[in-house]
Design an enzyme around this catalytic site. Structure first.
Site, mmCIF file in Angstrom:
data_model
loop_
_atom_site.group_PDB
_atom_site.id
_atom_site.type_symbol
_atom_site.label_atom_id
_atom_site.label_comp_id
_atom_site.label_asym_id
_atom_site.label_seq_id
_atom_site.Cartn_x
_atom_site.Cartn_y
_atom_site.Cartn_z
ATOM 1 N N LYS A 177 0.816 -1.308 0.014
ATOM 2 C CA LYS A 177 -0.037 -0.119 -0.225
ATOM 3 C C LYS A 177 0.723 1.240 0.330
ATOM 4 O O LYS A 177 1.582 1.500 0.915
ATOM 5 C CB LYS A 177 -0.867 0.084 1.898
ATOM 6 N N GLU A 251 8.847 1.928 11.141
ATOM 7 C CA GLU A 251 9.581 3.615 10.803
ATOM 8 C C GLU A 251 9.439 4.584 10.901
ATOM 9 O O GLU A 251 8.735 5.152 10.036
ATOM 10 C CB GLU A 251 11.005 3.101 10.194
ATOM 11 N N CYS A 285 13.455 11.366 6.435
ATOM 12 C CA CYS A 285 13.189 11.205 7.737
ATOM 13 C C CYS A 285 14.090 11.607 8.466
ATOM 14 O O CYS A 285 14.707 11.689 10.044
ATOM 15 C CB CYS A 285 13.113 9.944 7.925
ATOM 16 N N GLU A 386 8.614 18.285 14.309
ATOM 17 C CA GLU A 386 9.337 17.820 12.772
ATOM 18 C C GLU A 386 8.900 18.954 12.055
ATOM 19 O O GLU A 386 7.167 18.593 11.776
ATOM 20 C CB GLU A 386 8.807 16.652 11.831
HETATM 21 P P1 NAD Z 1 2.051 9.407 6.762
HETATM 22 O O1 NAD Z 1 2.294 8.496 8.122
HETATM 23 O O2 NAD Z 1 1.442 10.248 5.955
HETATM 24 O O3 NAD Z 1 1.554 8.192 5.653
HETATM 25 C C1 NAD Z 1 2.749 6.930 5.489
HETATM 26 C C2 NAD Z 1 1.120 5.810 4.643
HETATM 27 O O4 NAD Z 1 0.339 5.876 5.718
HETATM 28 C C3 NAD Z 1 1.461 6.802 3.548
HETATM 29 O O5 NAD Z 1 1.135 5.240 2.918
HETATM 30 C C4 NAD Z 1 -0.584 6.339 3.867
HETATM 31 O O6 NAD Z 1 -1.576 6.662 3.599
HETATM 32 C C5 NAD Z 1 -0.671 6.067 4.734
HETATM 33 N N1 NAD Z 1 -1.918 5.978 5.982
HETATM 34 C C6 NAD Z 1 -2.506 7.105 6.330
HETATM 35 N N2 NAD Z 1 -2.887 7.022 7.576
HETATM 36 C C7 NAD Z 1 -3.305 5.459 7.751
HETATM 37 C C8 NAD Z 1 -3.877 4.863 8.735
HETATM 38 N N3 NAD Z 1 -4.800 5.237 9.586
HETATM 39 N N4 NAD Z 1 -3.625 3.044 9.112
HETATM 40 C C9 NAD Z 1 -2.875 3.110 7.913
HETATM 41 N N5 NAD Z 1 -2.208 3.362 7.179
HETATM 42 C C10 NAD Z 1 -2.118 5.014 6.457
HETATM 43 O O7 NAD Z 1 3.681 9.695 6.605
HETATM 44 P P2 NAD Z 1 3.967 10.575 4.744
HETATM 45 O O8 NAD Z 1 3.740 11.916 5.408
HETATM 46 O O9 NAD Z 1 3.660 10.275 3.829
HETATM 47 O O10 NAD Z 1 5.954 10.287 4.476
HETATM 48 C C11 NAD Z 1 6.302 11.502 5.783
HETATM 49 C C12 NAD Z 1 6.743 10.609 7.494
HETATM 50 O O11 NAD Z 1 7.675 9.129 7.075
HETATM 51 C C13 NAD Z 1 7.448 11.741 7.975
HETATM 52 O O12 NAD Z 1 6.891 11.438 9.895
HETATM 53 C C14 NAD Z 1 9.140 11.041 8.145
HETATM 54 O O13 NAD Z 1 9.820 11.688 8.694
HETATM 55 C C15 NAD Z 1 8.637 9.429 7.796
HETATM 56 N N6 NAD Z 1 9.470 9.019 7.514
HETATM 57 C C16 NAD Z 1 10.069 7.997 8.331
HETATM 58 C C17 NAD Z 1 11.183 7.549 7.821
HETATM 59 C C18 NAD Z 1 11.929 6.348 8.683
HETATM 60 O O14 NAD Z 1 12.621 5.560 8.092
HETATM 61 N N7 NAD Z 1 11.868 6.732 10.121
HETATM 62 C C19 NAD Z 1 11.826 6.844 6.521
HETATM 63 C C20 NAD Z 1 10.734 7.692 5.554
HETATM 64 C C21 NAD Z 1 9.488 8.758 6.289
#
Ligand code: NAD
Length: 496
Positions: A177, A251, A285, A386
């Site tokens: 997904k 993560e 991130c 963040e």
């Molecule tokens: P997000 O949390 O908005 O979304 C991540 C994923 O989760 C997307 O595919 C989204 O559609 C899905 N999602 C949303 N709501 C959900 C729910 N209730 N249940 C299950 N899935 C759901 O994050 P984003 O804006 O796509 O990415 C940015 C964030 O990701 C930042 O906080 C960044 O730090 C983090 N990030 C972390 C790492 C790491 O390895 N630690 C790497 C890259 C990005």
């Protein structure tokens, strides 16, 4: 360009529309007139179909010898290599970071494929002596079942490959997904997996937003969840997954700092800070979002930094000579603008940037000027939360111990960095910085595919991606005893 192309989900080996018949649009964040395509806005039913297909396919996939599964992943790596430039250009078009960076993103996927391919010939268990006569004891590694892989948009190739290659190698089938901001990259990746020979039902792609994400976590046919995204979403994922007793790897967010000591090579540190703070438009991130400067070099370093920052060229990442691309979306632009107001209101000094960039062609996209706040206190919101944009908060310190306290004084613990020539500080940082990753004389970004990647505190829940460790997450350890004594032997009974 306005593409009307309609993309599909890939479920049980069939490309198909969502049961909802609804779609969402995929835009170029550097130029919103450029429509990349329309993708299924999937609902519960689509995920349920995908999970059922994955469950069925798992029955035979788990029995394919791991080295053979590895061969398919090697082929996937070769295909990614052959299509690297084409895929990277589409990724830049879709999420904005510059071409050199999206090529790096694909390269990370290639490296992960080759690592996974060789892991097929390892997947070690242990053999250990039994405490009893004529008895053999060992542990073996087994697949778990259906892996739900939920990914963000900032590394549209690296992060899916970090999850899906090890999941497949270990013998799990997958429901993938991806984020709604980067569906095309996910589509291209799944095309590669199909061409590499991954069987029908073993890889399933379900596009869509939180409804599809929530159902991936809740569905009874999904056995484990590997999630990368924000800490807020990750917490919801963990709660929901607990209801069906799923194994979960999270993560999440970061608030990473670079510390520059007064003995540091300032030119080296300057290159590292610029790259860490403004690479990927600050949307990593591991991005450098706090800069801790020793008071003795504070003013000089800041002056050097502002000069270089103001020279960074904003533009479309597929054009030559561009340093910084757009933010990924309007929502992200608004979020960053909000933090500029918060920083000013809380008393930090805006030294450069702070505005949307709207000159010429830039007005068509979500461009934001690289921004530096000085005089930030460690506990201001811009130093704690963040931002996920090209915004750097600069904090002054007097001693290494004070810098360590500030660096550790956030709820996240992903990446950290120290610039110094003093080996004592280097080792103290590796021991005392509360983070999953510490770099010495290098920026906060730059993970290598064959080392564990992940964070502490609210960044993660103890698992790691990358390297050897992720294979433990995607496999179950089974302990086997073979008693060839021909008589009942009782362990845990006093035989001595
Ligand atoms: P997000 O949390 O908005 O979304 C991540 C994923 O989760 C997307 O595919 C989204 O559609 C899905 N999602 C949303 N709501 C959900 C729910 N209730 N249940 C299950 N899935 C759901 O994050 P984003 O804006 O796509 O990415 C940015 C964030 O990701 C930042 O906080 C960044 O730090 C983090 N990030 C972390 C790492 C790491 O390895 N630690 C790497 C890259 C990005």
């Amino acid at each position: 360009m306005k593409s009307t192309e309609e993309f599909k989900n890939y479920i049980g080996g069939v490309w198909q529309a969502s049961a909802s018949k609804k779609t969402f649009v995929d835009l170029n964040p550097a130029n919103t007139d450029d429509v990349i395509g329309h993708f299924p806005n999937s609902v519960k039913k689509d995920v349920a179909l995908a999970a059922a297909a994955a469950k069925e396919a798992y029955k035979s996939w788990r029995l394919v010898p791991a080295p053979k599964r590895g061969d398919m992943l090697r082929k996937a790596g070769l295909l990614l290599e052959a299509r690297k430039d084409e895929i990277a250009r589409e990724m830049t078009r879709e999420m904005g970071k510059v071409f050199a960076e999206t090529k790096g993103d694909v390269q990370e996927g290639i490296d992960t494929a080759y690592y996974a391919a060789t892991e097929g010939r390892r997947l070690f268990g242990h053999t250990v002596p039994s405490e009893l006569h004529d008895k053999f004891a060992m542990s073996i590694r087994q697949p778990i079942g259906v892996a739900g892989c939920i990914t963000p948009w900032n590394f549209p190739m690296a992060i899916p490959t970090w999850k899906i290659f090890p999941a497949l190698l270990c013998g799990n089938s997958v429901v993938f997904k991806p984020a709604t901001e980067t569906p095309k990259a996910a589509h291209l990746f799944v095309e590669v997996l199909i061409e590499a020979g991954v069987p029908e039902g073993v890889i399933n792609l379900v596009h869509g937003g939180d409804e599809a994400g929530k159902e991936t976590v809740a569905n009874e046919n999904v056995d484990l969840i590997s999630f990368t995204g924000s800490s807020e979403t990750g917490s919801m994922v963990a709660k929901s997954a607990a209801e069906t007793y799923k194994r979960v790897s999270l993560e999440m967010g970061g608030k990473n700092a670079v510390v520059v000591m007064d003995d540091a090579d300032l030119k080296l540190a300057l290159d590292g800070v610029l790259w860490g703070a403004f690479g990927t438009t600050g949307q990593r991130c591991t991005a450098t979002s706090r800069l801790l400067l020793h008071e003795k070099i504070h003013d000089k370093f800041l002056e050097m930094l502002i000069k270089r920052t103001e020279k960074l060229k904003l533009g479309y990442g597929n054009d030559a000579g561009v340093d910084v691309g757009p933010l990924v979306s309007e929502a992200q632009l608004k979020r960053v603008q909000g933090y500029i107001e918060i920083g000013k209101r809380d008393g930090a000094k805006l030294l450069t940037g702070g505005k949307q960039a709207t000159t010429g062609e830039l007005r068509k996209g979500f461009f934001f000027e690289p921004t530096i706040f000085a005089g930030a206190e460690w506990d201001m919101r811009i130093s704690q939360e963040e931002i996920f944009g090209p915004v750097l908060s600069v904090i002054k310190f007097k001693t290494f111990e004070e810098a360590t306290r500030i660096l550790n004084g956030v709820k996240y613990g992903l990446s950290s960095s120290l610039y110094t020539k003093d080996v004592r500080y280097a080792f103290a940082a590796m021991r005392d910085f509360e983070a999953g990753i510490t770099y010495i004389n290098a920026p906060t970004i730059g993970a290598e595919a064959h080392l564990p990647f992940g964070g502490t505190k609210q960044t993660g829940n103890g698992h790691r991606e990358g390297g050897w460790q992720v294979y433990e997450f995607f496999s179950e350890t089974k302990t086997c005893y073979i008693d060839f004594s021909g008589s009942l032997q009782r362990a845990q009974i006093d035989n001595y």
